[in-house]
Design an enzyme around this catalytic site. Structure first.
Site, mmCIF file in Angstrom:
data_model
loop_
_atom_site.group_PDB
_atom_site.id
_atom_site.type_symbol
_atom_site.label_atom_id
_atom_site.label_comp_id
_atom_site.label_asym_id
_atom_site.label_seq_id
_atom_site.Cartn_x
_atom_site.Cartn_y
_atom_site.Cartn_z
ATOM 1 N N THR A 49 0.856 -1.183 0.000
ATOM 2 C CA THR A 49 0.000 0.000 0.000
ATOM 3 C C THR A 49 0.892 1.232 0.000
ATOM 4 O OG1 THR A 49 -0.143 0.291 2.414
ATOM 5 C CG2 THR A 49 -1.619 -1.332 1.413
ATOM 6 N N CYS A 50 0.275 2.399 0.152
ATOM 7 C CA CYS A 50 1.052 3.637 0.113
ATOM 8 C C CYS A 50 1.948 3.785 1.331
ATOM 9 C CB CYS A 50 0.132 4.840 0.000
ATOM 10 S SG CYS A 50 -1.057 4.981 1.344
ATOM 11 N N ASN A 51 1.687 3.030 2.397
ATOM 12 C CA ASN A 51 2.541 3.183 3.571
ATOM 13 C C ASN A 51 2.963 1.857 4.210
ATOM 14 O OD1 ASN A 51 0.157 2.389 4.901
ATOM 15 N ND2 ASN A 51 -0.421 4.505 5.291
ATOM 16 N N GLU A 114 -9.357 3.513 9.253
ATOM 17 C CA GLU A 114 -9.702 3.703 7.848
ATOM 18 C C GLU A 114 -10.025 2.359 7.217
ATOM 19 O OE1 GLU A 114 -7.903 3.046 4.903
ATOM 20 O OE2 GLU A 114 -6.079 2.175 5.712
ATOM 21 N N SER A 195 -7.412 3.287 -7.612
ATOM 22 C CA SER A 195 -8.396 3.227 -6.524
ATOM 23 C C SER A 195 -8.309 4.443 -5.609
ATOM 24 C CB SER A 195 -8.186 1.943 -5.713
ATOM 25 O OG SER A 195 -6.866 1.892 -5.189
#
Length: 588
Positions: A49-51, A114, A195
């Protein structure tokens, strides 16, 4: 179970390292293929993922597995193993299950609670299934993680503890204010059509922006996203698609820009952003060249020098004064009258000044020493009357070395940054927007690094504790089910062997009693089977219970040893079950 996860995330590594270690889709596919080809691993899945970047595998050896997975991560991320190792974390068996379930519930996210992570876990499982790198263990694990995440969101208020990274980023752009009020009427540019970018576009549309322009390297995807935005029932936003080449021009019109692409380099440089806001912001205010203004309209550099004593003669020009008042006035920036005249003076200088004042008149000199004319003195200084005050002052100087300045210096005027005219939200990893944009006037940039800082001190909602309890319960249940499933092939093999024994004995009975009619043969067969079943029932049920407990894996080995079961028979049962499970497995 030999589940192992090796990874790094925003909790273990700085954003700069996460950026460099980011894996695109092709790199993830190659990593999965190389992992299952490696000796210690039989299954593999990548959660990127982004992190976070995490590699899950079913391994037969812990230490060899850690070494191999760490090496593969370093090879495919492009970050050297020695540099990457300090930021890696390792979870094994139940701890690995606990970690993934916590991730699925949003407990390990940058913004707690989230829900976008569920979609990313689902994509990770689908990729592993397509590549046939996920076997029974990882299929069961990831599908259960999805169910646990959905349960956490449906049974608790974890959604109140945080929101998606997009919503949190927009709140940071609005400086914690109402996002809808801040966004209403603005023109937005969304770079990317994946997404995250789609979520950002939908969030901006619901927030009330007037226009959304979607830019993407694949123009068809940008058009499809723009069409979806236009057809939404809950929004009334104008949306259109543009090619990536149009981004510089669209940036000059945009009020808000969100970027989340898979690019390996910068999409927006500091120079391009500076050009986009040029002429849209007023120049910053520049302080006057004479410095800050002192009270009364005089500059701090000259205020003291222009003050005069009662006789009209400047105090700085009085002959014989040991203070050299003119130099003090020119550098200190304060009036020489009163206490400030002797501030910072050493004890020896103070004594010289007191002796000089003692020989003068009350006038300006006495006021310079902090005194005041007393009625009836005719302007003559009475040394005896001031002895105690002078002695006390001298004692203070001797103790602290110097008399501290009590008057605060004049504040220095700082040039004020203009209000932002362009708001930038960078959700990409590695980053799409040059970090140097932070220094540009008229621009507000929120990126992954600033989001991490903003969310670090966020208060945890009370529902988080409830989610943690759910995770703990689900981890225990998953571990028990997995351990019980591990012994099932052994139990099935045992019962198969018992059935073969019954069938053999009935065949022998037919040879000894050939005249036995069918009715009696059936009754004898059923009786023998009941006896065998009753003998096996208690141990097989009990062994499943024992195997479900932590450390119960050894009971399967004991059962195979006690009944002399053929290992190949057990393995065949296990392969048959895996094949059936694979056929029956539906979409995650």
């Amino acid at each position: 179970m030999s589940l192992l996860v090796v990874g790094l995330s925003h909790r273990s590594a700085p954003v700069s390292v996460l950026e460099r270690a980011a894996l695109n889709t092709d790199a993830q596919v190659k990593l999965l293929q190389d992992t299952v080809a490696a000796e210690p691993a039989t299954e593999a899945a990548v959660l990127a993922t982004c992190n976070r970047i995490e590699l899950y595998a079913d391994v037969d050896k812990f230490h060899a597995g850690v070494a191999e997975l760490s090496t593969l991560l370093a090879q495919h991320s492009g970050v050297g193993l020695e540099e990457l190792t300090p930021y890696l974390y390792v979870h094994y068996e139940d701890r690995a299950v606990h970690h993934l379930f916590s991730v699925a519930c949003g407990l390990d996210s940058m913004v707690v609670g989230e829900g976008q992570i569920l979609g990313q876990i689902k994509d990770s499982l689908a990729r592993a299934q397509d590549l046939h790198s996920a076997g029974r263990l990882l299929n069961d694990l990831f599908q259960q993680a999805l169910r646990v995440g959905k349960r956490a969101h449906s049974e608790t208020g974890i959604d109140r503890a945080g929101q998606s990274l997009v919503t949190f980023g927009l709140e940071q752009l609005a400086r914690g204010g109402d996002v809808q009020q801040w966004a209403r009427g603005k023109k937005a540019l969304v770079i990317g059509a994946g997404s995250m970018s789609s979520l950002a576009a939908a969030t901006l549309a619901r927030a009330g922006v007037a226009e959304i322009v979607v830019a993407n390297r694949t123009f068809d995807r940008a058009e499809r996203l723009a069409q979806i935005l236009m057809e939404g029932d809950d929004t009334d936003v104008a949306a259109r698609a543009v090619p990536m080449e149009s981004v510089p021009g669209e940036l000059t019109r945009a009020d808000v820009t969100v970027s989340c692409t898979g690019a390996t380099g910068l999409v927006l440089t500091a120079e391009s952003v500076a050009g986009a806001v040029e002429g849209r912001t007023p120049p910053p205010a520049v302080p006057g060249e004479d410095g800050p203004t002192a009270p009364g309209g005089e500059s701090g550099r000259t205020a003291g020098a222009q003050r005069s004593g009662p006789s009209g003669t400047s105090l700085g020009s009085e002959d014989g004064c040991p203070l050299e008042l003119s130099s003090v006035q020119g550098t200190a920036g304060f009036s020489v009258l009163g206490e400030a005249a002797v501030a910072g003076m050493g004890a020896a200088e103070l004594e010289q000044h007191a002796a000089w004042v003692d020989k003068g008149t009350v006038g300006g000199a006495q006021r310079a020493a902090g005194g005041s004319a007393r009625p009836g003195t005719a302007g003559t200084l009475d040394p005896a009357a001031d002895t105690d005050a002078i002695a006390a002052l001298a004692a203070t100087v001797a103790t602290v070395g110097r008399i501290p300045e009590r008057r605060r210096p004049e504040p220095v005027e700082e040039p004020q940054r203009p209000e932002p005219v362009l708001f930038l939200l960078d959700l990409a990893m590695p980053r799409d927007i040059d970090a140097a944009v932070h220094r540009l006037a008229g621009v507000r940039l929120v990126d992954i690094e600033s989001l991490a800082e903003a969310s670090a001190g966020a208060p945890m909602a009370a529902d988080v504790d409830q989610v943690r309890r759910i995770v703990s319960d689900e981890v225990a249940a998953f571990g028990a089910a997995l351990r019980a499933a591990h012994i099932t092939p052994t139990v099935v093999a045992l019962r198969t062997m018992a059935a073969d024994v019954v069938a053999g004995e009935i065949a022998r009975l037919d040879g000894r009693l050939p005249g036995l009619d069918d009715k009696h043969r059936a009754e004898i067969t059923q009786t023998v089977r009941r006896v065998v079943d009753k003998l096996l029932h208690a141990p097989t049920v009990r062994v499943k219970q024992l195997a479900a407990e932590p450390g119960g894996a050894g009971y399967a080995d004991a059962l195979r040893t006690l009944f002399d079961l053929d290992p190949e028979t057990v393995a065949a049962v296990s392969r048959a079950e895996d094949s059936t499970t694979e056929k029956d497995r539906g979409p995650a």
